[in-house]
Design a protein around this motif. Sequence first.
Motif, PDB file in Angstrom:
ATOM      1  N   ILE A  68       0.849  -1.201   0.000  1.00 55.52           N
ATOM      2  CA  ILE A  68       0.000   0.000   0.000  1.00 55.52           C
ATOM      3  C   ILE A  68       0.876   1.239   0.000  1.00 55.52           C
ATOM      4  O   ILE A  68       0.656   2.178  -0.777  1.00 55.52           O
ATOM      5  CB  ILE A  68      -0.965  -0.002   1.203  1.00 55.52           C
ATOM      6  CG1 ILE A  68      -2.011  -1.101   1.024  1.00 55.52           C
ATOM      7  CG2 ILE A  68      -1.643   1.370   1.356  1.00 55.52           C
ATOM      8  CD1 ILE A  68      -2.854  -1.352   2.261  1.00 55.52           C
ATOM      9  N   ASP A  69       1.887   1.247   0.849  1.00 60.26           N
ATOM     10  CA  ASP A  69       2.806   2.388   0.946  1.00 60.26           C
ATOM     11  C   ASP A  69       3.545   2.615  -0.376  1.00 60.26           C
ATOM     12  O   ASP A  69       3.798   3.760  -0.769  1.00 60.26           O
ATOM     13  CB  ASP A  69       3.802   2.153   2.084  1.00 60.26           C
ATOM     14  CG  ASP A  69       4.586   3.403   2.438  1.00 60.26           C
ATOM     15  OD1 ASP A  69       3.979   4.499   2.444  1.00 60.26           O
ATOM     16  OD2 ASP A  69       5.787   3.275   2.719  1.00 60.26           O
ATOM     17  N   GLY A  71       2.361   2.088  -3.261  1.00 60.39           N
ATOM     18  CA  GLY A  71       1.439   2.484  -4.316  1.00 60.39           C
ATOM     19  C   GLY A  71       0.943   1.339  -5.174  1.00 60.39           C
ATOM     20  O   GLY A  71       0.330   1.564  -6.219  1.00 60.39           O
ATOM     21  N   TYR A  73      -1.510  -0.567  -4.930  1.00 66.75           N
ATOM     22  CA  TYR A  73      -2.963  -0.608  -5.102  1.00 66.75           C
ATOM     23  C   TYR A  73      -3.555   0.739  -5.513  1.00 66.75           C
ATOM     24  O   TYR A  73      -4.766   0.915  -5.464  1.00 66.75           O
ATOM     25  CB  TYR A  73      -3.629  -1.095  -3.817  1.00 66.75           C
ATOM     26  CG  TYR A  73      -3.246  -2.507  -3.467  1.00 66.75           C
ATOM     27  CD1 TYR A  73      -3.814  -3.582  -4.127  1.00 66.75           C
ATOM     28  CD2 TYR A  73      -2.299  -2.779  -2.472  1.00 66.75           C
ATOM     29  CE1 TYR A  73      -3.468  -4.881  -3.826  1.00 66.75           C
ATOM     30  CE2 TYR A  73      -1.943  -4.076  -2.164  1.00 66.75           C
ATOM     31  CZ  TYR A  73      -2.533  -5.125  -2.837  1.00 66.75           C
ATOM     32  OH  TYR A  73      -2.180  -6.413  -2.541  1.00 66.75           O
ATOM     33  N   ASP A  74      -2.726   1.671  -5.920  1.00 63.90           N
ATOM     34  CA  ASP A  74      -3.221   3.007  -6.293  1.00 63.90           C
ATOM     35  C   ASP A  74      -4.039   2.992  -7.581  1.00 63.90           C
ATOM     36  O   ASP A  74      -4.985   3.758  -7.726  1.00 63.90           O
ATOM     37  CB  ASP A  74      -2.065   3.994  -6.435  1.00 63.90           C
ATOM     38  CG  ASP A  74      -1.473   4.393  -5.092  1.00 63.90           C
ATOM     39  OD1 ASP A  74      -2.038   3.982  -4.046  1.00 63.90           O
ATOM     40  OD2 ASP A  74      -0.450   5.097  -5.079  1.00 63.90           O
ATOM     41  N   GLN A  79      -7.622  -1.691  -6.960  1.00 66.12           N
ATOM     42  CA  GLN A  79      -8.318  -1.393  -5.711  1.00 66.12           C
ATOM     43  C   GLN A  79      -9.312  -2.485  -5.325  1.00 66.12           C
ATOM     44  O   GLN A  79      -9.532  -2.736  -4.147  1.00 66.12           O
ATOM     45  CB  GLN A  79      -8.965  -0.017  -5.781  1.00 66.12           C
ATOM     46  CG  GLN A  79      -7.888   1.058  -5.765  1.00 66.12           C
ATOM     47  CD  GLN A  79      -8.438   2.453  -5.824  1.00 66.12           C
ATOM     48  OE1 GLN A  79      -9.638   2.665  -5.798  1.00 66.12           O
ATOM     49  NE2 GLN A  79      -7.534   3.415  -5.897  1.00 66.12           N
TER      50      GLN A  79
END
Length: 110
Positions: A68-69, A71, A73-74, A79
């Motif tokens: 997540i950190d 990115g 799943y950006d 998502q």
Amino acid sequence: MINDEPDARGLVSIALQTFRDSVLPAIPAERRFEALMIANALSIAERELAAKPEAALEAQIPQLCSDIDAGTYDAPERQADLRKVLWELTRARLAISNPRLLDPVPPGAA
């Protein structure tokens, strides 16, 4: 010969059943709330001891946080994957802490 029956889960289960069947009915009304808290805590402990799959899921959390950190799943198309993993974690935790809250259909899937 070593006797390893019952295991920890079995012992908690026996304690909980004994508490519910023998002790709880004898508890005075003014102490009932505390007694029910004890029964609930034993129920949670019993479910936690039975939740081997949840341990494997929990082990994935550090990597998930890193992803997540970073990115991972950006992008909108990723998502849904993230929501699925978060839903699985939530269900695994609810299965232990409060299984009555589990809904058979994940939010947004209906």
